[in-house]
Design an enzyme around this catalytic site. Structure first.
Site: not given
Lengths: 198, 429, 309
Positions: C55, C105
């Site tokens: 996401r 990330r």
């Protein structure tokens, strides 16, 4: 670039160059807006299917004034909106990302309309180029025209204005400053030394 | 063998004196000494101290010769003013047999720059499960007296008790890396305001203090010698002070970095500041300095821990803990203890030489600089500010936390049994 | 404007408001016939994801593509990363490829700080370990502002695993900058030692805090916490700290319910609450794209200019 007429300043004093020269005053501005309003009415056959889109910040205010005058002369309102072109500019890398202004299209949109772009100063033509790109992402106008308060020359793109308040020959060492009541508290156009050339 | 005549060095905090080094010993002391053929060293303004002894050095050989070797570590030690270092056992293979400790000892002899005294592992493979052959290591050529699983805590209380008891037979001492393993799972830095902000798993002070308290009680109970490695918290200082007040044989060391640096340095996530035990708070630093000044903490030990670039140029969580320390120890101690007035040069001589030599059982080191003593000494310039440059260090590794820092003092000459290993701040090799 | 976005603390009040204002204009472009803007044409944005987070990656990817940037997705799986290439070597590779921005990330706290030292380009933290997730905080603030009209003076309650939550850290910092009052509610085991230094109030009693909340933000409880004695059972956690229908009723009428997703329905949030009109969970996703467009435009739009160098 240093203007030729500048005299060496006392180092103790801030280097301000010459004071700005007023080119147009409040009454001139009002006359010009009226004239352009008439010209638009004439060229667009009574402003039928016509939308005014101002380019923020001062173009938006000029568009609103033009809209008011056109409505007064024609007796019926004309849609007025704002078109921010920042995201379409080709000089972001040179000048840095800046805050965005609001883009506000009239409820009827621009498809099939005569769009009159309104800006304060026409210079390199790059802002108008960005505005044309932005317009094509927003819809498909029947025709696009350009109204400017001042054309100061030095075009870098094949762009010309349909309505010009004043043609003002300038040197690149000069800056055209448009002051509007809504933003600056008074109406005027003045010519100053370019700030970043000091 | 060169004879050296050191002229006008202050002996610790004392008056300027001449020292004649001949045949490995201090042949004469006094003023206005002369000796034909001796190389004269003008030591005006310098301080002469017994050569430093490091109780806690990682030389990485065997196993990680890409990070440090006995030879390069010996060079770093000599430049730092050391004449003896205790080489920790967490090598590969682990120094848990007579064979490995003798190998390390011989490598030290071959390098010949400092006395390399191997520390033996307490348990086989540092696994904390069964005792290594402590007696065999004690009887080996390396004559091991200090045992430690450093890098790992000997957490099993029953095994710790047995180890403490067993080494009494040969005058041994157990050096504990105090870190309760369950309380430090995944721990990355001191637990507190900084770890909360940085999102790094905390290493709580209690994980150190709980083990120190337990071990002190055990040492008291069985009447054996405990040495506490790299004390890092204010609470640990309190517990050690209490244990000493009981008359138990507990000694402790503090590292130079815990005397100077705080956990705020973790803020940029540069693992050069990652170390175990972690950098603590300014309050802890203050308590450690006081503890060292009042003798609660006996020793400054470097925990010199070389790591390769790959092991440090990475994410904080992936980096190996540890810092270089040998070449900067004296400068840092001068900054933390001398500049603050907490110790004088006699105090530094005690904490960096006399006390550690006594704890490690190195009788030739840490002696007063008097006629007849082995010529193991260092000349320190107490007013020679220098800026630490990682690339100028003798270690193979570059993981100094002090790069770019200005330190107030530095060793300028080191003598091991009368041989100059360092002169004019330069290694003699 | 700042050079990188590594922590919500990097943003002063003016910068944070500039991002939120810019995001409003970006959101407006989403309703146009042509959604794409030419702004970042010719720029390369690398999504460097060492953790699976479809996401977040999709949100950044959509944002970059809307601005016409070239997007390269570089995930740890199926790349040289899984063969043990170091972050530094990866950084040098991306540098050589001419990445103008890297969205990272990473499971290790602080990894974006390291990356920023090895790259010339812009680094955007898309979640690092248990440290921060600044664009999540920005999209949360955007959502609060669009629902409630302001952030200044809002009472925001953040509930759950604060200890391990990068969302909580970034939100506390940003909301404080923007003048909200934050209350953290969690079992004491899931609050970090040192939380007392945060600009937030701490409570263990959710029921006492709810009537005084304009915003309740529920944090996800990670599966692995459930077996590590942070709390006795899921059932007890849910009873003491879950947002169920009864608790929803205790909120002031105007209050909104937020969740960064993905949710454990029935654990920290009851399904009826997640699907209620007060829940902003779906909006948060669409707002995420606008906010990330704003961040990329502001950080990258002018990069290379003298003003920003």
């Amino acid at each position: 670039m240093t203007p030729a007429y500048r005299t060496p300043a006392d180092p103790a004093e801030p280097a301000l160059g010459s004071p700005p020269r007023t080119i147009l005053d409040e009454a001139d501005l009002a006359r010009i807006v009226d004239r352009i309003a008439h010209q638009i009415l004439e060229k667009t056959e009574g402003a039928a299917d016509t939308v005014l889109l101002g380019i923020p910040t001062r173009g938006s205010h000029l568009a609103r004034r033009l809209g008011e005058r056109i409505a007064a002369f024609a007796g019926s309102p004309i849609p007025v909106g704002a078109l921010d072109v920042t995201l379409y500019r080709d000089d972001l890398r040179l000048r840095g990302a800046r805050a965005l202004e609001h883009t506000d299209l009239p409820p009827g949109g621009i498809d099939g309309q005569h769009v009159v772009l309104v800006d304060d100063v026409l210079f390199s033509g790059r802002t108008v180029r960005a505005a044309l790109d932005a317009l094509s992402d927003l819809g498909r106008p029947r025709a696009v025209q350009l109204a400017v308060l001042v054309d100061r020359g030095h075009r870098e793109l094949p762009i010309r204005a349909d309505y010009v308040g004043k043609n003002l020959p300038t040197s690149l060492a000069e800056n055209v400053e448009v002051l509007l009541r809504e933003v600056d508290g008074r109406d005027a156009v003045q010519l100053a030394d370019r700030r970043d050339s000091r | 063998m060169t004879t050296y005549l050191i002229q006008g060095a202050a002996i610790g905090a004392g008056a300027p004196t001449d020292l004649l080094l001949r045949d490995g010993v201090i042949a004469e002391t006094g003023t206005g000494l002369s000796a034909a053929g001796a190389e004269r060293i003008d030591a005006g303004g310098l301080v002469a101290l017994p050569g430093f002894v490091d109780l806690h050095t990682h030389l990485r050989q065997p196993g990680r010769e890409d990070a440090e070797t006995v030879e390069t570590g010996s060079m770093a030690a000599a430049l730092g003013g050391y004449t003896a270092v205790c080489a920790m056992a967490n090598t590969d293979p682990v120094a848990d047999t007579a064979g490995v400790v003798e190998q390390v000892w011989r490598l030290g002899q071959e390098a010949g720059l400092v006395d390399v005294q191997p520390v033996g592992a307490i348990t086989v493979g540092l696994a904390g499960e069964r005792l290594a052959e402590l007696g065999a290591m004690a009887e080996s050529a390396a004559r091991v007296r200090m045992f430690s699983d450093d890098g790992h805590c000997l957490a099993d209380p029953a095994l710790m008790r047995r180890a403490l008891e067993y080494v009494k037979a040969f005058g041994g001492i157990i050096a504990q890396h105090a870190e309760e393993p369950r309380l430090t799972q995944g721990a990355q830095m001191n637990e507190g305001v900084q770890s909360a902000r940085l999102g790094l798993t905390g290493w709580p002070a209690v994980a150190e203090e709980a083990i120190i308290a337990r071990d002190a009680l055990l040492a008291g109970h069985v009447g054996s010698r405990l040495h506490v490695c790299h004390v890092s918290t204010a609470g640990s200082v309190e517990i050690i002070r209490w244990a000493k007040s009981k008359g138990w044989q507990v000694t402790a060391e503090v590292t130079p970095h815990h005397l100077l640096l705080t956990d705020e340095l973790a803020g940029g996530y540069d693992p050069v500041f990652k170390v175990n035990p972690p950098l603590r708070t300014a309050e802890d630093v203050g308590a450690l300095r006081e503890g060292l000044a009042d003798g609660t903490i006996d020793v400054v030990a470097t925990d010199h821990a070389p790591h390769t670039r790959e092991d440090k140029e990475c994410e904080w969580g992936c980096a190996r803990p540890g810092m270089l320390g040998l070449e900067t120890a004296l400068g840092v101690v001068a900054e933390a203890m001398i500049s603050t007035g907490l110790l004088d040069w006699d105090g530094v001589a005690d904490r960096m030489s006399t006390a550690p030599a006594r704890i490690a059982g190195l009788s030739g080191h840490g002696r007063r600089l008097e006629t007849g003593a082995p010529a193991n000494l260092v000349l320190v310039d107490p007013a020679a500010p220098w800026t630490v440059r990682a690339d100028e260090l003798a270690s193979i590794s570059r993981n100094t936390p002090y790069a770019g820092l200005r330190l107030p003092a530095r060793p300028v000459a080191t003598f091991l049994r009368g041989h100059a290993t360092v002169l004019d701040g330069k290694g003699q090799w | 404007m700042i050079r990188h976005l590594l922590s919500a603390a990097d943003l002063g009040r003016d910068d944070a408001l500039l991002v939120l204002d810019t995001a409003i204009e970006m959101a407006a472009t989403a309703s146009r016939s042509v959604k794409k803007l030419p702004t970042l044409r010719g720029r390369t944005v690398v999504n460097l994801f060492y953790e699976d987070s479809t996401r977040t990656r999709i949100s950044f990817e959509a944002a970059a593509k809307r601005l016409s940037a070239d997007v390269i997705n570089f995930s740890a799986k199926g790349s040289s990363v899984s063969k043990g290439e170091s972050l530094k070597d990866t950084a040098l590779t991306l540098q050589a490829m001419g990445a103008d921005a890297v969205v990272i990330r990473h499971p290790e706290s602080g990894a974006p700080y390291r990356l920023a030292q090895w790259l010339d380009g812009v680094v955007i933290n898309a979640g690092d370990g248990t440290h921060e997730h600044p664009t999540q905080a920005l999209l949360d603030a955007y959502t609060m502002r669009s629902r409630l009209g302001r952030i200044d003076g809002l009472r925001v309650t953040i509930v759950g695993d604060v200890l391990h939550s990068r969302v909580a850290r970034s939100n506390v910092l940003l909301l404080d900058t923007l003048g909200a009052e934050v209350t953290l509610v969690a079992p004491p085991t899931l609050l970090p030692v040192g939380v007392e230094a945060w600009p937030a109030t701490v409570s263990y009693d959710l029921d006492a805090v709810l009537p005084k909340s304009d915003v309740v933000m529920m944090l996800r409880v990670q599966r692995e916490r459930m077996n590590d004695s942070y709390f006795p059972t899921q059932r007890e956690y849910s009873r003491r700290y879950g947002l169920d229908v009864r608790r929803l009723g205790a909120l002031p009428e105007h209050a909104i319910v937020m969740h960064p997703g993905p949710m454990n329905r029935g654990m920290e949030i009851a399904p009826q609450v997640a699907d209620s009109p007060r829940s902003t969970i779906v909006e948060q996703v669409s707002n995420g794209v606008s906010v990330r467009m704003a961040v990329m435009y502001l950080l990258l739009g002018g990069s290379g200019s003298k003003e920003n160098s």
